[in-house]
Each structure stands twice: as C-alpha cells, then as structure tokens.
Design a protein around this motif. Sequence first.
Motif, short mmCIF file in Angstrom:
data_model
loop_
_atom_site.label_atom_id
_atom_site.label_comp_id
_atom_site.label_asym_id
_atom_site.label_seq_id
_atom_site.Cartn_x
_atom_site.Cartn_y
_atom_site.Cartn_z
N GLY A 1 17.81 5.14 -3.95
CA GLY A 1 17.88 4.30 -5.15
C GLY A 1 16.53 3.80 -5.61
O GLY A 1 16.47 2.88 -6.43
N ASN A 2 15.47 4.39 -5.08
CA ASN A 2 14.12 3.95 -5.44
C ASN A 2 13.23 5.13 -5.79
O ASN A 2 13.42 6.25 -5.30
N TYR A 3 12.25 4.87 -6.64
CA TYR A 3 11.10 5.75 -6.75
C TYR A 3 10.16 5.38 -5.62
O TYR A 3 10.09 4.22 -5.19
N VAL A 4 9.38 6.35 -5.16
CA VAL A 4 8.39 6.08 -4.12
C VAL A 4 7.01 6.25 -4.74
O VAL A 4 6.65 7.33 -5.21
N ALA A 5 6.25 5.16 -4.75
CA ALA A 5 4.88 5.19 -5.26
C ALA A 5 3.92 5.09 -4.08
O ALA A 5 4.24 4.53 -3.03
N LEU A 6 2.74 5.64 -4.26
CA LEU A 6 1.68 5.56 -3.25
C LEU A 6 0.54 4.74 -3.86
O LEU A 6 -0.27 5.27 -4.63
N LEU A 7 0.54 3.45 -3.54
CA LEU A 7 -0.33 2.51 -4.24
C LEU A 7 -1.58 2.20 -3.43
O LEU A 7 -1.52 2.03 -2.20
N PRO A 8 -2.73 2.09 -4.11
CA PRO A 8 -3.97 1.74 -3.41
C PRO A 8 -4.03 0.25 -3.10
O PRO A 8 -3.60 -0.59 -3.89
N VAL A 9 -4.57 -0.08 -1.93
CA VAL A 9 -4.80 -1.47 -1.55
C VAL A 9 -6.21 -1.58 -0.98
O VAL A 9 -6.86 -0.58 -0.65
N ARG A 10 -6.66 -2.81 -0.85
CA ARG A 10 -7.99 -3.08 -0.30
C ARG A 10 -7.86 -3.36 1.19
O ARG A 10 -7.13 -4.27 1.62
N GLY A 11 -8.56 -2.58 2.00
CA GLY A 11 -8.56 -2.82 3.43
C GLY A 11 -9.49 -3.96 3.79
O GLY A 11 -10.24 -4.49 2.95
N GLU A 12 -9.46 -4.38 5.06
CA GLU A 12 -10.32 -5.47 5.50
C GLU A 12 -11.79 -5.14 5.34
O GLU A 12 -12.63 -6.05 5.21
N ASP A 13 -12.12 -3.86 5.35
CA ASP A 13 -13.51 -3.45 5.17
C ASP A 13 -13.89 -3.25 3.71
O ASP A 13 -15.00 -2.79 3.40
N GLY A 14 -12.98 -3.57 2.80
CA GLY A 14 -13.24 -3.42 1.37
C GLY A 14 -12.99 -2.02 0.84
O GLY A 14 -13.14 -1.78 -0.36
N MET A 15 -12.61 -1.11 1.74
CA MET A 15 -12.38 0.27 1.32
C MET A 15 -10.92 0.48 0.93
O MET A 15 -10.03 -0.28 1.32
N ILE A 16 -10.69 1.53 0.17
CA ILE A 16 -9.37 1.81 -0.36
C ILE A 16 -8.50 2.52 0.68
O ILE A 16 -9.00 3.33 1.47
N ARG A 17 -7.23 2.16 0.70
CA ARG A 17 -6.26 2.89 1.49
C ARG A 17 -4.95 2.89 0.70
O ARG A 17 -4.78 2.10 -0.24
N ASP A 18 -4.03 3.75 1.06
CA ASP A 18 -2.78 3.90 0.31
C ASP A 18 -1.60 3.39 1.11
O ASP A 18 -1.55 3.53 2.34
N GLU A 19 -0.64 2.80 0.39
CA GLU A 19 0.59 2.33 1.00
C GLU A 19 1.77 2.83 0.17
O GLU A 19 1.76 2.71 -1.06
N TYR A 20 2.79 3.36 0.85
CA TYR A 20 4.02 3.66 0.15
C TYR A 20 4.66 2.35 -0.32
O TYR A 20 4.64 1.35 0.40
N PHE A 21 5.23 2.39 -1.51
CA PHE A 21 5.95 1.21 -2.01
C PHE A 21 7.13 1.68 -2.83
O PHE A 21 7.05 2.67 -3.57
N LEU A 22 8.25 0.95 -2.70
CA LEU A 22 9.50 1.35 -3.35
C LEU A 22 9.69 0.60 -4.66
O LEU A 22 9.53 -0.63 -4.72
#
Length: 426
Positions: free
Chosen positions: A245-266
């Motif tokens: 019942g959801n779309y799955v997005a892969l969203l960028p977030v800021r890591g503790e080191d300031g670098m980008i990483r991706d997280e799945y989000f519904l």
Amino acid sequence: MDHVAPEMMRPEEWIAPGMDKVILTPEEIGCFNRDLRMGTAFGEDLFVSLDDAPDTFSRAEVRKMIGIYEAPDPPGRFVGGKPTDRAYWEKVLANRALELIPDEAAIRRGFSVRRGMINMFPAADFMGEDASERYCDLNTSSECMPFLPLLVIHESRDGEWAFCIFYNLAGWVRKECIALCRDKEDWERRRRPGQVLTVCGRLLRLFDDPFCPELAGQLLPMGTHLPLVPPAEAPIYVRGRGTFGNYVALLPVRGEDGMIRDEYFLIPVSEDVMPGLMPYTRENEIRQVFKLCGDVYGWGGAHNAGDCSGIIHEIFCCFGFVLPRGAAGEAGMEPALRTDVSGMPADQKRCLLEKVSPGAFLYMPGHIMIWLGMRGGRGYVISAAGSAVYGGELVPIRGVAVTELESVFRKNGASWLDSITSVTEI
C-alpha cells in the motif's frame, strides 16, 4: 472580497472543456528548460550554472558571490523588536569569514536533504522591517527546497552555515539542511534519478518513523520530486514495516560526517502524489493553484508556504519545469510568449485578457498572478499577496486569494488592472 462569489474559490468554476489537453510533453518541457539555461548571475561578468560549473573559484569570485547581499545601513532591520545597530552588523558580516577564503576555493557538490531557508547573511535572527513584523524576514532570499542539487562554495566562521549555489539562486543555508556527495560522479548520477514520485498536494508530511529520525515528520512542499524505487526493485519490508500500500522512495539524508546517504522511506498511495510528472494541462495548473487557496503568505517560502512567485514555482515543478525564482524572472522568461501591456489603457487590457488562456501569468512590478478568466466583464486572478489597498485602506492580505483586478489597488492609487505590465504564457 468584492465581486468574488464563493463558487469562484473552487477550480471547477474556471475549468472549461478542452483544458485537459496536454500543452507540452515532458520532452518539450525539457527543451524549454534547456533554452532557459538556468543559473545564478553575480553581476555582469560572473554567471554560474550547475551544468558547467568549474571545480574551483578564485578568492575574488567567491567574495563577489557572497557580496551580492549588501548589509543595510543601521538600523535598517529590527531583531527581537529592537533596531539593529552597527555592532550587530559587524558581527553578522564577520561571520562570513571572507578572510578565510583561499586563493583557489574548491567547490563541493551536494544536495539539500530537508526544507529550510536560503538567507542573505549567515544569521538565524528574524529581521523585520519594523518592530512588529512577524511574517516577512528580510534576511530571507528564498526557501531551500528538499532534494535539490547544489554547490557549496564557502562556510561561515561559526561552522553552522554554508554559502550554496542552487540552479536559480544562491545564499547561506544551515549545514544541517545539506549533505555532500563523495565525488562529482555520484552527484551527477543523483541529479538524474530514473523515476520520481511527485508531491502534488499542498504539503506531504512524512510519517514519524522511529528508526529514521532524519526524515520523520518532514514537510515536503508541492512540486518536490522523490527518487522512486521501481516496484521490481523495492523491498518487501522497510525497518520492520511491510511496504504494502505504499510507494517506496530512496531519500537522501545527512550522515553524522556531513556526507550523503540513502534511506528507504514509505509514501502511502493515499497521499496526493503521482509517479512521474503531472501532465502539463491548463486544468491541472488551475487545480494545483486552488489547492493553495486561502493558504498563508510565506515571504521567500517562510511558514512552509509561498509568496507570489513561490507558488508558481512549486506548481510548475509538478510538471517538470525549472523556472526562475522571483516575479520578474518568471514573467520575463524568453522561451515563453510574453506580451508587453505596460502602455495599454484599461479597456484595451480587458479586450486582450478575454483572449488569454487561464493559467497565464499577469505581472506588475513586484507581483505576479495567475489569470483565471472573465466573469461579467470583470477579470479575475489568484495569487499569494502580502497586502493591497482594498476598500480605501491598506490591508494585510497575507494569503493566497482570488481577486477581481479592479477592486484592489496599489499604494500609488492604480488598480491592479491598470498596473499590469506584461502577460506571459507557457
């Protein structure tokens, strides 16, 4: 307002047969965007586009970029209800750390990872034009839309701000709102996601995921594009939840080191979102703007809202356009069909507007509106307005409202109809 009936505040009143016709395809919109060649001008001899930005800038170039925003003469602004003084501005300007700019400043590439504000100066204070102002922060240049590519040029002395260049403007952004890419190749790849999910509603609120505080509760404005995971590649479970019942997005977030990483989000399929881009039709444009009717006025994008050019920018992002930020820029786009009406008398303007399609931009210096149509010989627009002379008094509208062009006036006594200088159609 005078001459505005309740039914006029609904999109159905302004939608006519044939308005569901596609005006431009996504490919044609892409050509339109390329013809615009969006970028940021820092004076007459320095223009920066994300598409061909160099890897370094000279100290003089960086100082010129940061210097596009000049501090007002004290008092000039009010902070905390009190006028600012010269000592206050010396502290604000010192935080730009201009003396720390190297001879050759290496740029870093990244993305915005949450909605924030792009400021003229690296300061968090609300700067009003008087002691009582609470709506318009004069330190604001524009909103920092989420998930947009950017260039980081310099950092503030206190380490809390970064001077960033986006595709259409530049300014100081809180570092917590941005994340850096590992290299240029990663940045370029992220700029062109294979599929996107478009936010079509007024705001999309991400649910409170206890395992992903970086994204939980974020408010994403209309026109935000989320990198969409194709169904065949989407996981069945994300952090203990089924993706049904959801779309799955892969969203960028800021890591503790300031670098980008991706997280799945519904993203629930029940939300006002759409896989891909919304078809560019007059009907869709009118329906989108009426989702904002009655919304608060947000100078530069404050209050999770939009100003006159901001709501147009968000609406047209839904279709895939990459427009300028600012009323004059939107009205003066060269690939669009622009008609100069600055010298026309009111009667002639009425005759011209009768032939103009709903959804056109009507511009007068400092304000841009979306044309709705004629009713009973009167012309109607919808726009995000700060204030206007109405009923003989200067009133704070501070919202998105339907307006009859000859019932509201500017401070100089001219009606909005008399004040229109151009009509722009895409």
